[in-house]
Design an enzyme around this catalytic site. Structure first.
Site, PDB file in Angstrom:
ATOM      1  N   GLY A  46      89.445  46.933  -5.780  1.00 34.07           N
ATOM      2  CA  GLY A  46      89.401  46.755  -4.331  1.00 34.07           C
ATOM      3  C   GLY A  46      88.062  46.182  -3.906  1.00 34.07           C
ATOM      4  N   GLN A  51      81.280  44.281   1.969  1.00 35.59           N
ATOM      5  CA  GLN A  51      80.606  44.280   0.663  1.00 35.59           C
ATOM      6  C   GLN A  51      80.090  42.903   0.259  1.00 35.59           C
ATOM      7  OE1 GLN A  51      83.998  46.626  -1.323  1.00 35.59           O
ATOM      8  NE2 GLN A  51      82.192  47.209  -2.507  1.00 35.59           N
ATOM      9  N   CYS A  95      82.537  52.208  -7.083  1.00 37.64           N
ATOM     10  CA  CYS A  95      82.472  51.179  -6.053  1.00 37.64           C
ATOM     11  C   CYS A  95      81.654  50.003  -6.584  1.00 37.64           C
ATOM     12  CB  CYS A  95      81.809  51.751  -4.800  1.00 37.64           C
ATOM     13  SG  CYS A  95      81.675  50.579  -3.448  1.00 37.64           S
ATOM     14  N   LEU A  96      82.118  48.786  -6.313  1.00 40.72           N
ATOM     15  CA  LEU A  96      81.391  47.609  -6.804  1.00 40.72           C
ATOM     16  C   LEU A  96      80.001  47.506  -6.177  1.00 40.72           C
ATOM     17  CD1 LEU A  96      84.289  44.967  -6.879  1.00 40.72           C
ATOM     18  CD2 LEU A  96      83.261  46.183  -8.814  1.00 40.72           C
ATOM     19  N   HIS A 137      89.559  54.227   0.514  1.00 40.79           N
ATOM     20  CA  HIS A 137      88.180  53.887   0.146  1.00 40.79           C
ATOM     21  C   HIS A 137      87.763  52.578   0.826  1.00 40.79           C
ATOM     22  CE1 HIS A 137      84.972  53.318  -3.175  1.00 40.79           C
ATOM     23  NE2 HIS A 137      85.001  52.154  -2.551  1.00 40.79           N
ATOM     24  N   GLU A 138      88.673  51.590   0.810  1.00 35.08           N
ATOM     25  CA  GLU A 138      88.342  50.271   1.396  1.00 35.08           C
ATOM     26  C   GLU A 138      88.281  50.340   2.924  1.00 35.08           C
ATOM     27  OE1 GLU A 138      87.157  48.224  -0.609  1.00 35.08           O
ATOM     28  OE2 GLU A 138      87.932  49.181  -2.412  1.00 35.08           O
ATOM     29  N   HIS A 141      85.027  51.492   3.992  1.00 33.43           N
ATOM     30  CA  HIS A 141      84.025  50.416   3.994  1.00 33.43           C
ATOM     31  C   HIS A 141      83.997  49.696   5.348  1.00 33.43           C
ATOM     32  CE1 HIS A 141      82.219  50.063   0.041  1.00 33.43           C
ATOM     33  NE2 HIS A 141      83.389  50.072  -0.575  1.00 33.43           N
TER      34      HIS A 141
HETATM   35 NI    NI Z   1      83.789  50.451  -2.601  1.00 34.85          NI
END
Ligand code: NI
Length: 173
Positions: A46, A51, A95-96, A137-138, A141
């Protein structure tokens, strides 16, 4: 398509509430394609627009993990959780924007999400398993929230310090 640079926590752009997209334009479709390419390249399941430093309410995901299975790239614009199960699920999340750090987060096991697709249509779907966790989660963000905000303060501070160190090392080259 263009690979976009993924911001690393801590960064004020990751803490900001993103703006609604509204009308789906070609620019938004290009953004979604770039985000999917960036997500698959990372690799991740995701990625949300904040991000990559774009303060818009859009995220991409593909939680297909079975080897040899067809990918299912999804782009969700202006997503809203319209229903959440009472049942909770605990997942070890990553998380990226917080590379190589993980933590257990408890969230509703199933959610119904309504969003605008790339054709500009409002659609909805019920997600479970990793898909449900990923979608929540997204969406976090898009509200300037990271998975570490669900962890105990001490653990969150520890991870943040590690990320500050990582960023110092990266900026030195
Ligand atoms: Ni994330």
């Amino acid at each position: 398509m263009t690979l976009r640079q993924i911001l690393i926590h801590p960064d004020p752009r990751l803490k900001k509430k993103a703006d609604p997209v509204g009308t789906v334009t070609d620019d938004i479709r290009t953004l979604a394609a770039d985000m999917l390419e960036t997500m698959y390249d990372a690799p991740g399941v995701g990625l949300a627009a904040p991000q990559i430093g774009v303060s818009k309410r859009i995220f991409v995901m593909d939680c297909i993990k079975e080897e040899g299975a067809d990918p299912r790239p999804m782009a969700l614009i202006d997503p809203v959780v319209t229903w959440a199960s009472d049942d909770l699920n605990t997942y070890e999340e990553g998380c990226l924007s917080i590379p190589e750090q993980y933590g257990e987060v408890k969230r509703p096991a199933e959610v119904e999400v309504e969003w605008t697709n790339l054709d500009g249509d409002r659609v909805s779907e019920r997600f479970d398993g990793l898909w449900a966790t990923c979608a929540q989660h997204e969406i976090d963000h898009l509200d300037g929230k990271l998975f570490i905000d669900h962890l105990k303060p001490l653990r969150r501070q520890m991870i943040t310090r590690k990320m500050q160190k990582l960023k110092r090392e990266l900026s030195r080259g």
